[in-house]
Design a protein around this motif. Sequence first.
Motif, mmCIF file in Angstrom:
data_model
loop_
_atom_site.group_PDB
_atom_site.id
_atom_site.type_symbol
_atom_site.label_atom_id
_atom_site.label_comp_id
_atom_site.label_asym_id
_atom_site.label_seq_id
_atom_site.Cartn_x
_atom_site.Cartn_y
_atom_site.Cartn_z
ATOM 1 N N TYR A 34 0.834 -1.202 0.000
ATOM 2 C CA TYR A 34 0.000 0.000 0.000
ATOM 3 C C TYR A 34 0.871 1.255 0.000
ATOM 4 C CZ TYR A 34 -2.244 3.992 2.120
ATOM 5 O OH TYR A 34 -2.643 5.272 2.404
ATOM 6 N N VAL A 35 1.843 1.317 0.883
ATOM 7 C CA VAL A 35 2.709 2.502 0.969
ATOM 8 C C VAL A 35 3.422 2.717 -0.357
ATOM 9 C CG1 VAL A 35 4.773 3.469 2.084
ATOM 10 C CG2 VAL A 35 2.973 2.403 3.474
ATOM 11 N N TYR A 36 3.986 1.671 -0.912
ATOM 12 C CA TYR A 36 4.694 1.769 -2.194
ATOM 13 C C TYR A 36 3.754 2.266 -3.296
ATOM 14 C CZ TYR A 36 7.165 0.343 -6.416
ATOM 15 O OH TYR A 36 7.753 0.330 -7.653
ATOM 16 N N THR A 37 2.581 1.647 -3.385
ATOM 17 C CA THR A 37 1.621 2.012 -4.432
ATOM 18 C C THR A 37 1.092 3.424 -4.233
ATOM 19 O OG1 THR A 37 1.010 -0.317 -4.629
ATOM 20 C CG2 THR A 37 -0.502 1.297 -5.590
ATOM 21 N N HIS A 38 0.786 3.776 -3.002
ATOM 22 C CA HIS A 38 0.304 5.138 -2.710
ATOM 23 C C HIS A 38 1.340 6.169 -3.167
ATOM 24 C CE1 HIS A 38 -2.126 7.980 -0.168
ATOM 25 N NE2 HIS A 38 -1.026 8.679 -0.360
ATOM 26 N N GLN A 39 2.598 5.881 -2.912
ATOM 27 C CA GLN A 39 3.658 6.805 -3.322
ATOM 28 C C GLN A 39 3.731 6.920 -4.844
ATOM 29 O OE1 GLN A 39 7.021 5.129 -1.251
ATOM 30 N NE2 GLN A 39 6.480 6.122 0.674
ATOM 31 N N LEU A 40 3.556 5.807 -5.546
ATOM 32 C CA LEU A 40 3.587 5.833 -7.015
ATOM 33 C C LEU A 40 2.372 6.553 -7.601
ATOM 34 C CD1 LEU A 40 4.756 2.256 -8.058
ATOM 35 C CD2 LEU A 40 6.002 4.404 -8.317
ATOM 36 N N VAL A 41 1.210 6.212 -7.112
ATOM 37 C CA VAL A 41 -0.026 6.775 -7.638
ATOM 38 C C VAL A 41 -0.092 8.277 -7.381
ATOM 39 C CG1 VAL A 41 -2.544 6.758 -7.371
ATOM 40 C CG2 VAL A 41 -1.298 4.611 -7.504
ATOM 41 N N GLY A 42 0.430 8.720 -6.254
ATOM 42 C CA GLY A 42 0.313 10.121 -5.876
ATOM 43 C C GLY A 42 1.290 11.075 -6.539
ATOM 44 N N ARG A 43 2.201 10.574 -7.329
ATOM 45 C CA ARG A 43 3.261 11.424 -7.895
ATOM 46 C C ARG A 43 2.761 12.521 -8.818
ATOM 47 N NH1 ARG A 43 8.047 7.152 -9.385
ATOM 48 N NH2 ARG A 43 8.685 6.801 -7.229
ATOM 49 N N ARG A 44 1.744 12.290 -9.579
ATOM 50 C CA ARG A 44 1.325 13.239 -10.617
ATOM 51 C C ARG A 44 0.118 14.094 -10.222
ATOM 52 N NH1 ARG A 44 5.593 11.799 -12.611
ATOM 53 N NH2 ARG A 44 5.922 10.518 -14.438
ATOM 54 N N TRP A 45 -0.455 13.879 -9.045
ATOM 55 C CA TRP A 45 -1.650 14.634 -8.667
ATOM 56 C C TRP A 45 -1.329 16.094 -8.402
ATOM 57 C CZ3 TRP A 45 -5.553 12.256 -10.336
ATOM 58 C CH2 TRP A 45 -5.719 10.885 -10.189
ATOM 59 N N ASP A 46 -0.212 16.346 -7.741
ATOM 60 C CA ASP A 46 0.177 17.732 -7.441
ATOM 61 C C ASP A 46 1.107 18.231 -8.510
ATOM 62 O OD1 ASP A 46 -1.247 18.050 -5.053
ATOM 63 O OD2 ASP A 46 0.313 17.037 -3.915
ATOM 64 N N PRO A 47 0.917 19.366 -9.086
ATOM 65 C CA PRO A 47 -0.103 20.377 -8.785
ATOM 66 C C PRO A 47 -1.325 20.291 -9.683
ATOM 67 C CG PRO A 47 1.506 21.356 -10.226
ATOM 68 C CD PRO A 47 1.922 19.899 -10.021
ATOM 69 N N THR A 48 -1.473 19.232 -10.473
ATOM 70 C CA THR A 48 -2.548 19.174 -11.464
ATOM 71 C C THR A 48 -3.938 19.309 -10.846
ATOM 72 O OG1 THR A 48 -1.154 17.768 -12.841
ATOM 73 C CG2 THR A 48 -3.509 17.803 -13.351
#
Length: 150
Positions: free
Chosen positions: A40-54
């Motif tokens: 979960y931690v690994y995936t959360h870190q990967l998935v969250g990379r492009r959300w900010d600042p979009t």
Amino acid sequence: MITDLLSIAALVGSGIVAGVLFAVALSVLPALFAMPADRYVYTHQLVGRRWDPTMPILVLSSMIIDVVLAVLTRAEPALLFATAAVLLLGVSVVSHFCNVPINRVVKALDPDEVPPDWRDPRPLWRRWHLLRTALALLGVTVNAVAVVLG
């Protein structure tokens, strides 16, 4: 003419926001809940990379467009555009003050060294996410009604 273009922009922007948040709630969250803590931690870190600042830019620019439309249009649609702006502001507030702090904690973890006493943030993150998803869905719906009435 300018209000027509802004109305399209309000619908597209708020629609993308609602769609992204809905997709996360429908598919990403169940997948994250099915994972052991380290994955979960690994995936959360990967998935969250492009959300900010979009996403913040998209939410806030859609909100600003709604404010402008509230000023430029006649009474009934103006009230609806103002309501949509408040709903998008709610999305931003929940994101900034509730989900983002949780994201920062997860991003700071080493997936290979999740502490045994780690407090799983997924249930709390999901509650805040579902709130902002509901606000976004209401926002795009109100925008659509405002455009139809305008």
